[in-house]
Design an enzyme around this catalytic site. Structure first.
Site, PDB file in Angstrom:
ATOM      1  N   GLU A 151      -8.388  -1.602  -3.997  1.00  0.00           N
ATOM      2  CA  GLU A 151      -8.665  -1.204  -5.380  1.00  0.00           C
ATOM      3  C   GLU A 151     -10.007  -1.777  -5.815  1.00  0.00           C
ATOM      4  O   GLU A 151     -10.384  -2.878  -5.413  1.00  0.00           O
ATOM      5  CB  GLU A 151      -7.558  -1.705  -6.308  1.00  0.00           C
ATOM      6  CG  GLU A 151      -6.288  -0.891  -6.155  1.00  0.00           C
ATOM      7  CD  GLU A 151      -5.132  -1.430  -6.971  1.00  0.00           C
ATOM      8  OE1 GLU A 151      -5.367  -2.048  -8.004  1.00  0.00           O
ATOM      9  OE2 GLU A 151      -3.983  -1.225  -6.539  1.00  0.00           O
ATOM     10  N   LYS A 170      -1.363  -3.288   9.746  1.00  0.00           N
ATOM     11  CA  LYS A 170      -1.558  -3.349   8.285  1.00  0.00           C
ATOM     12  C   LYS A 170      -1.055  -4.689   7.729  1.00  0.00           C
ATOM     13  O   LYS A 170      -1.725  -5.351   6.923  1.00  0.00           O
ATOM     14  CB  LYS A 170      -0.817  -2.177   7.626  1.00  0.00           C
ATOM     15  CG  LYS A 170      -0.776  -2.207   6.122  1.00  0.00           C
ATOM     16  CD  LYS A 170      -2.134  -1.994   5.513  1.00  0.00           C
ATOM     17  CE  LYS A 170      -2.129  -2.269   4.028  1.00  0.00           C
ATOM     18  NZ  LYS A 170      -3.458  -2.247   3.452  1.00  0.00           N
ATOM     19  N   CYS A 211      -0.569  -5.812  -3.374  1.00  0.00           N
ATOM     20  CA  CYS A 211      -0.413  -5.831  -1.916  1.00  0.00           C
ATOM     21  C   CYS A 211      -0.137  -7.211  -1.332  1.00  0.00           C
ATOM     22  O   CYS A 211       0.947  -7.438  -0.798  1.00  0.00           O
ATOM     23  CB  CYS A 211      -1.639  -5.212  -1.259  1.00  0.00           C
ATOM     24  SG  CYS A 211      -1.824  -3.470  -1.669  1.00  0.00           S
TER      25      CYS A 211
HETATM   26  N1  LIG Z   1      -2.718  -0.109  -4.414  1.00  0.00           N
HETATM   27  C1  LIG Z   1      -3.373  -0.455  -3.319  1.00  0.00           C
HETATM   28  O1  LIG Z   1      -4.504  -0.980  -3.359  1.00  0.00           O
HETATM   29  C2  LIG Z   1      -2.786  -0.193  -1.957  1.00  0.00           C
HETATM   30  C3  LIG Z   1      -3.608  -0.307  -0.819  1.00  0.00           C
HETATM   31  C4  LIG Z   1      -3.057  -0.052   0.430  1.00  0.00           C
HETATM   32  C5  LIG Z   1      -1.707   0.262   0.526  1.00  0.00           C
HETATM   33  N2  LIG Z   1      -0.926   0.347  -0.596  1.00  0.00           N
HETATM   34  C6  LIG Z   1       0.472   0.719  -0.426  1.00  0.00           C
HETATM   35  O2  LIG Z   1       0.600   2.098  -0.747  1.00  0.00           O
HETATM   36  C7  LIG Z   1       1.857   2.362  -1.386  1.00  0.00           C
HETATM   37  C8  LIG Z   1       1.633   2.974  -2.747  1.00  0.00           C
HETATM   38  O3  LIG Z   1       0.953   2.034  -3.543  1.00  0.00           O
HETATM   39  P1  LIG Z   1       0.378   2.407  -4.987  1.00  0.00           P
HETATM   40  O4  LIG Z   1      -0.378   1.213  -5.445  1.00  0.00           O
HETATM   41  O5  LIG Z   1      -0.277   3.727  -4.913  1.00  0.00           O
HETATM   42  O6  LIG Z   1       1.753   2.532  -5.805  1.00  0.00           O
HETATM   43  P2  LIG Z   1       1.952   3.083  -7.295  1.00  0.00           P
HETATM   44  O7  LIG Z   1       3.121   2.343  -7.824  1.00  0.00           O
HETATM   45  O8  LIG Z   1       0.658   3.059  -8.021  1.00  0.00           O
HETATM   46  O9  LIG Z   1       2.358   4.613  -7.079  1.00  0.00           O
HETATM   47  C9  LIG Z   1       3.539   5.048  -6.473  1.00  0.00           C
HETATM   48  C10 LIG Z   1       3.923   6.389  -7.092  1.00  0.00           C
HETATM   49  O10 LIG Z   1       5.021   6.937  -6.350  1.00  0.00           O
HETATM   50  C11 LIG Z   1       5.832   7.678  -7.260  1.00  0.00           C
HETATM   51  N3  LIG Z   1       7.144   7.934  -6.651  1.00  0.00           N
HETATM   52  C12 LIG Z   1       8.184   7.083  -6.436  1.00  0.00           C
HETATM   53  N4  LIG Z   1       9.196   7.714  -5.814  1.00  0.00           N
HETATM   54  C13 LIG Z   1       8.796   8.990  -5.602  1.00  0.00           C
HETATM   55  C14 LIG Z   1       9.393  10.133  -4.979  1.00  0.00           C
HETATM   56  N5  LIG Z   1      10.619  10.070  -4.432  1.00  0.00           N
HETATM   57  N6  LIG Z   1       8.689  11.281  -4.961  1.00  0.00           N
HETATM   58  C15 LIG Z   1       7.457  11.365  -5.510  1.00  0.00           C
HETATM   59  N7  LIG Z   1       6.843  10.318  -6.114  1.00  0.00           N
HETATM   60  C16 LIG Z   1       7.501   9.143  -6.151  1.00  0.00           C
HETATM   61  C17 LIG Z   1       5.855   6.783  -8.499  1.00  0.00           C
HETATM   62  O11 LIG Z   1       6.240   7.508  -9.653  1.00  0.00           O
HETATM   63  C18 LIG Z   1       4.399   6.289  -8.542  1.00  0.00           C
HETATM   64  O12 LIG Z   1       3.588   7.109  -9.360  1.00  0.00           O
HETATM   65  C19 LIG Z   1       2.577   1.005  -1.424  1.00  0.00           C
HETATM   66  O13 LIG Z   1       3.386   0.891  -0.296  1.00  0.00           O
HETATM   67  C20 LIG Z   1       1.437   0.017  -1.355  1.00  0.00           C
HETATM   68  O14 LIG Z   1       1.829  -1.217  -0.816  1.00  0.00           O
HETATM   69  C21 LIG Z   1      -1.452   0.144  -1.828  1.00  0.00           C
END
Ligand SMILES: NC(=O)c1ccc[n+]([C@@H]2O[C@H](COP(=O)([O-])OP(=O)(O)OC[C@H]3O[C@@H](n4cnc5c(N)ncnc54)[C@H](O)[C@@H]3O)[C@@H](O)[C@H]2O)c1
Length: 443
Positions: free
Chosen positions: A158, A210, A267
């Site tokens: 981010e 990861k 994370c």
């Molecule tokens: N944020 C980061 O910087 C980052 C970086 C690398 C990896 N990740 C990983 O990526 C994944 C997502 O992270 P994020 O920060 O984007 O999460 P987030 O919470 O911002 O977004 C997740 C979204 O998924 C939606 N959701 C939940 N269940 C669902 C379903 N059944 N169908 C459709 N939508 C659904 C939620 O409403 C939400 O909008 C996590 O596992 C996180 O660890 C995040």
């Protein structure tokens, strides 16, 4: 290619928008209908530099759209990404509730399709989860469905997500299927032209890579902060000088070696704890990693205490610059500012916050703190100023102006961004992380 992102958070939205920007047809799916409505209107719910323009451009040209209907999105796509959240349970283990539900929904919707489909796990998951996802989908799909699974963990950060995605340091593809690998190679080709950044392994390799990355970075941060605390016990030591002397060693380097109020975000805290929790379930307790999270939490507590102890006046008032977990994001998940500010409030300290992206912070702190519209407004009549997040606009404060506006002279630079001598020269008492400068020390 036709793609769908199941989950439209930080990762799903960024990934979807950037694949759309290279000419793919992308549908982002989310169960949150308010969010989908907002995105359809061209308003994005996160602050990520450069992303809003890319989203708006691709919504207008028809490459990017948003829906709550997972069915049509899955059926129409060649590649379906699982990008839902995998938050932490109270005990530190990963919650796979959203992931399992999404995998089940995808499995159901694959039935009746005839073309080859690739389901891609992008969410960060505990080791061994690919097996679970495969099993869930296989339980739903009929034999005739032609599909394969890939683990392709997200490596963007981010605040620099657009840049990270366009110029990735590596593209990790974990799959046992050559056909799926080729599809992924084609999809990522625009980001892989200059240099081959694709690394292939099994889904288990990809998951572990990861987790290892995040655990290694979190450990470096916790370690440097522990060292800063050691430096605090040594008269005459400045952790910033020590750090530079050490980081010049090419075996060590400068990255993630900066004293701070501790790591936060969505994370590192959850991934380190989740990795350890899963290892323990499997009968192995990793001693070092088991204590990384604890060390990080204790460090925040230590800094909060250090600040409080110097606020000896009656009903102290402090200004805080920056509350997001890092600059260039509005994300407050696990931000170090939360325990530090909460601790101050609980001790009766009046807190005024300024952060250039304070929308999510307002939801968290509500009226327990006052929010200022600009940085110098936040220090009006305060006894101390605390720098918590190193937004660029805090890099060169006008120390004379601060002295005029503030009642007191305590400066807590919890990112070690400022020159102690410059602050002390105008009468401040400077406190960094592992830096022993107080009023009168002109070194
Ligand atoms: N944020 C980061 O910087 C980052 C970086 C690398 C990896 N990740 C990983 O990526 C994944 C997502 O992270 P994020 O920060 O984007 O999460 P987030 O919470 O911002 O977004 C997740 C979204 O998924 C939606 N959701 C939940 N269940 C669902 C379903 N059944 N169908 C459709 N939508 C659904 C939620 O409403 C939400 O909008 C996590 O596992 C996180 O660890 C995040």
């Amino acid at each position: 290619m036709k793609l769908s992102m199941v989950g439209t958070g930080y990762v799903g939205l960024t990934t979807g928008a950037l694949f759309a920007d290279r000419g793919n047809q992308v549908t982002c799916v989310d169960t949150n209908s308010d969010l989908v409505k907002q995105l359809c209107e061209g308003n994005i719910h996160i602050f990520e530099p450069g992303l809003e323009n890319i989203v708006q451009r691709n919504v207008s040209n028809g490459n990017l759209n948003f829906t709550t209907d997972i069915g049509s999105a899955v059926r129409d796509s060649n590649v379906i990404f699982l990008a839902v959240g995998t938050p932490s349970n109270g005990d530190g283990s990963f919650s796979l509730e959203y992931l399992k539900q999404a995998a089940k929904d995808i499995g159901k919707e694959l039935n009746g399709t005839t073309d080859f489909k690739v389901v891609v796990g992008k969410s960060t998951v505990p080791q061994g989860t690919s097996e679970t996802v495969l099993k869930i989908i296989n339980e739903e799909v009929e034999d005739a469905v032609n599909w394969a699974y890939v683990s392709n963990p997200e490596t963007l950060a981010e605040g620099t997500a657009v840049k990270d995605f366009e110029k990735p340091s590596r593209i990790i593809i974990g799959t046992d299927s050559d056909e799926a690998f080729l599809v992924m190679k084609e999809l990522y080709h625009p980001f892989n032209i200059q240099q081959d950044r694709i690394m292939r392994g099994s889904p288990a390799d990809a998951e572990l890579a990861k987790l290892f990355s995040n655990a290694a970075l979190a450990t470096r941060i916790a370690m440097v902060n522990e060292f800063a605390r050691i430096a605090d016990t040594v008269p005459g030591a400045d952790m910033d000088t020590v750090r530079k002397m050490v980081c010049e060693d090419p075996r060590i380097g400068y990255q993630f070696m900066f004293p701070s109020p501790g790591y936060g975000g969505s994370c590192f805290p959850k991934d380190v704890q989740g990795l350890v929790a899963r290892a323990k379930q499997e009968g192995y307790e990793p001693l070092l990693l088991n204590n990384v999270h604890r060390s990080n939490e204790l460090h925040k507590h230590y800094l909060g205490e250090k600040v409080s102890q110097l606020l000896t006046m009656d009903r102290p008032k402090v200004g805080v610059w920056g509350v997001t977990f890092k600059p260039n994001t509005d994300d407050m998940r696990e931000a170090a500012s939360i325990p530090i500010i909460t601790g101050l409030i609980n001790r009766g300290v009046e807190v005024i916050v300024y952060d250039p992206q304070d929308n999510k912070a307002r939801d968290i702190f509500g009226d327990r703190v006052e929010f200022a519209k600009e940085k110098y407004e936040a220090v009006e009549d305060t006894d101390a100023l605390i720098l918590l997040t190193e937004w660029k606009e805090f890099d060169s404060p006008d120390f004379n102006k601060l002295r005029e506006k503030m009642n007191g002279n305590q400066l807590f630079d919890l990112r070690n961004r400022w020159l102690p001598q410059a602050a002390n020269r105008v009468g401040f008492s400077y406190h960094g992380v592992g830096r022993n400068y107080s009023l009168g020390n002109s070194r």
